[in-house]
Design an enzyme around this catalytic site. Sequence first.
Site, PDB file in Angstrom:
ATOM      1  N   TYR A 173      -1.027  -1.354  10.215  1.00  0.00           N
ATOM      2  CA  TYR A 173      -1.290  -1.475   8.771  1.00  0.00           C
ATOM      3  C   TYR A 173      -0.073  -0.974   7.998  1.00  0.00           C
ATOM      4  CZ  TYR A 173      -3.585  -1.267   4.247  1.00  0.00           C
ATOM      5  OH  TYR A 173      -3.902  -1.465   2.926  1.00  0.00           O
ATOM      6  N   SER A 185       0.862  -1.190   0.000  1.00  0.00           N
ATOM      7  CA  SER A 185       0.000   0.000   0.000  1.00  0.00           C
ATOM      8  C   SER A 185       0.895   1.235   0.000  1.00  0.00           C
ATOM      9  CB  SER A 185      -0.849   0.002   1.279  1.00  0.00           C
ATOM     10  OG  SER A 185      -1.427   1.272   1.493  1.00  0.00           O
TER      11      SER A 185
HETATM   12  N1  LIG Z   1      -8.770  -0.432  -1.288  1.00  0.00           N
HETATM   13  C1  LIG Z   1      -7.763   0.364  -0.959  1.00  0.00           C
HETATM   14  O1  LIG Z   1      -7.930   1.597  -0.843  1.00  0.00           O
HETATM   15  C2  LIG Z   1      -6.376  -0.230  -0.760  1.00  0.00           C
HETATM   16  C3  LIG Z   1      -5.288   0.659  -0.718  1.00  0.00           C
HETATM   17  C4  LIG Z   1      -4.014   0.135  -0.552  1.00  0.00           C
HETATM   18  C5  LIG Z   1      -3.830  -1.214  -0.422  1.00  0.00           C
HETATM   19  N2  LIG Z   1      -4.912  -2.055  -0.445  1.00  0.00           N
HETATM   20  C6  LIG Z   1      -4.639  -3.486  -0.274  1.00  0.00           C
HETATM   21  O2  LIG Z   1      -5.228  -4.206  -1.337  1.00  0.00           O
HETATM   22  C7  LIG Z   1      -5.450  -5.564  -0.921  1.00  0.00           C
HETATM   23  C8  LIG Z   1      -6.825  -6.000  -1.397  1.00  0.00           C
HETATM   24  O3  LIG Z   1      -7.792  -5.239  -0.739  1.00  0.00           O
HETATM   25  P1  LIG Z   1      -9.048  -4.606  -1.497  1.00  0.00           P
HETATM   26  O4  LIG Z   1      -8.867  -3.143  -1.541  1.00  0.00           O
HETATM   27  O5  LIG Z   1      -9.307  -5.337  -2.746  1.00  0.00           O
HETATM   28  O6  LIG Z   1     -10.186  -4.868  -0.403  1.00  0.00           O
HETATM   29  P2  LIG Z   1     -11.374  -5.943  -0.325  1.00  0.00           P
HETATM   30  O7  LIG Z   1     -12.316  -5.769  -1.463  1.00  0.00           O
HETATM   31  O8  LIG Z   1     -11.913  -5.786   1.057  1.00  0.00           O
HETATM   32  O9  LIG Z   1     -10.638  -7.345  -0.490  1.00  0.00           O
HETATM   33  C9  LIG Z   1      -9.887  -7.905   0.561  1.00  0.00           C
HETATM   34  C10 LIG Z   1      -9.723  -9.380   0.261  1.00  0.00           C
HETATM   35  O10 LIG Z   1      -8.897  -9.953   1.314  1.00  0.00           O
HETATM   36  C11 LIG Z   1      -9.547 -11.100   1.811  1.00  0.00           C
HETATM   37  N3  LIG Z   1      -9.210 -11.316   3.214  1.00  0.00           N
HETATM   38  C12 LIG Z   1      -9.280 -10.437   4.233  1.00  0.00           C
HETATM   39  N4  LIG Z   1      -8.967 -11.032   5.385  1.00  0.00           N
HETATM   40  C13 LIG Z   1      -8.677 -12.329   5.094  1.00  0.00           C
HETATM   41  C14 LIG Z   1      -8.323 -13.468   5.856  1.00  0.00           C
HETATM   42  N5  LIG Z   1      -8.210 -13.415   7.195  1.00  0.00           N
HETATM   43  N6  LIG Z   1      -8.107 -14.635   5.223  1.00  0.00           N
HETATM   44  C15 LIG Z   1      -8.255 -14.725   3.883  1.00  0.00           C
HETATM   45  N7  LIG Z   1      -8.605 -13.691   3.106  1.00  0.00           N
HETATM   46  C16 LIG Z   1      -8.831 -12.508   3.710  1.00  0.00           C
HETATM   47  C17 LIG Z   1     -11.035 -10.854   1.616  1.00  0.00           C
HETATM   48  O11 LIG Z   1     -11.722 -12.094   1.460  1.00  0.00           O
HETATM   49  P3  LIG Z   1     -12.740 -12.761   2.519  1.00  0.00           P
HETATM   50  O12 LIG Z   1     -13.361 -11.662   3.308  1.00  0.00           O
HETATM   51  O13 LIG Z   1     -13.699 -13.525   1.643  1.00  0.00           O
HETATM   52  O14 LIG Z   1     -11.864 -13.672   3.312  1.00  0.00           O
HETATM   53  C18 LIG Z   1     -11.041 -10.113   0.275  1.00  0.00           C
HETATM   54  O15 LIG Z   1     -11.060 -11.033  -0.790  1.00  0.00           O
HETATM   55  C19 LIG Z   1      -5.267  -5.572   0.593  1.00  0.00           C
HETATM   56  O16 LIG Z   1      -4.014  -6.165   0.908  1.00  0.00           O
HETATM   57  C20 LIG Z   1      -5.254  -4.100   0.967  1.00  0.00           C
HETATM   58  O17 LIG Z   1      -4.479  -3.851   2.114  1.00  0.00           O
HETATM   59  C21 LIG Z   1      -6.179  -1.603  -0.621  1.00  0.00           C
END
Ligand SMILES: NC(=O)c1ccc[n+]([C@@H]2O[C@H](COP(=O)([O-])OP(=O)(O)OC[C@H]3O[C@@H](n4cnc5c(N)ncnc54)[C@H](OP(=O)(O)O)[C@@H]3O)[C@@H](O)[C@H]2O)c1
Length: 263
Positions: free
Chosen positions: A155, A142
């Site tokens: 985080y 991130s």
């Molecule tokens: N969205 C943003 O603004 C942003 C910014 C910077 C970085 N990121 C990073 O991008 C990555 C993806 O996030 P996203 O933005 O796509 O959010 P998201 O739509 O909430 O997706 C998160 C994914 O992680 C899975 N997950 C969470 N906890 C888990 C666990 N304990 N075991 C297995 N799977 C788990 C969730 O699946 P289940 O709930 O089905 O398990 C979901 O598929 C993350 O690493 C996040 O830190 C996001």
Amino acid sequence: MNNRTSTTALITGASSGIGAVFARRLAARGKNLILVARRQEKLAALARELEQRYSIAVEILLADLSQPDDIEKVEKRIQELDNLDMLINNAGFGTGGKFVEVELDKQLSMIEVHIVATMRLCRAALPAMLARGRGSIINVSSISAFLPVAGSVNYSASKVYLVNFSKALQAELAGTSIKVQALCPGFTYTEFHSTSEYQDFDRGHIPRGFWMSGEAVVNASLRDLARNRTVCIPGFINHVMIALAGNDAVSPIVRAVVKRFRG
Ligand SMILES: NC(=O)c1ccc[n+]([C@@H]2O[C@H](COP(=O)([O-])OP(=O)(O)OC[C@H]3O[C@@H](n4cnc5c(N)ncnc54)[C@H](OP(=O)(O)O)[C@@H]3O)[C@@H](O)[C@H]2O)c1
């Protein structure tokens, strides 16, 4: 199922957001997929859609990556594969609140999902990738790795690990064909900010120009992977924010522009 290709990509956190976009992109390229997350219905619906649309094989693997036994289950599946071409460690979540207020269990889970699972799955995947002389690993970090702020202590710290882990690992793998990337998105429209942790978070308080789509993030990641860039920061605005924070991970051009702008 008609397996057009013998290569497979394993994506954690594939049930929504950036992980689901990666799944769609790689399916369109004809890769077979293993989708990992906790929500079975979401994974099953995505698997059905992609199998029908692209005639690939899609397997779902339910795992809570905060649990050592479940991490081990994914490790074992990886070690059984002789054709794992891509590993995308994308699962992740945020917590709301100050370090002293957030439950210790949640913080430990975050370290398990972001750090321990990523490290163990890379360790499980690399021997076969090295033996085959090919493979790519994307670890989703991130821009928080470069912008430590109050309210996201663990985080941002865990995301720093992913950047340094990926950079050092790529350095060790110099001379091989294995590529490693730390993908560092900024604000991205996904389910990330829809969890109970973010019930007080109002997307509207962040200017629109700061947000990217999951598709744009994944496009940048795959483009930078093809260019052998180890740290991928998608979006110009994210480069500017990191440069303003004085970090030199951004491109030299943006650094020069920001330096001039700052005087
Ligand atoms: N969205 C943003 O603004 C942003 C910014 C910077 C970085 N990121 C990073 O991008 C990555 C993806 O996030 P996203 O933005 O796509 O959010 P998201 O739509 O909430 O997706 C998160 C994914 O992680 C899975 N997950 C969470 N906890 C888990 C666990 N304990 N075991 C297995 N799977 C788990 C969730 O699946 P289940 O709930 O089905 O398990 C979901 O598929 C993350 O690493 C996040 O830190 C996001």
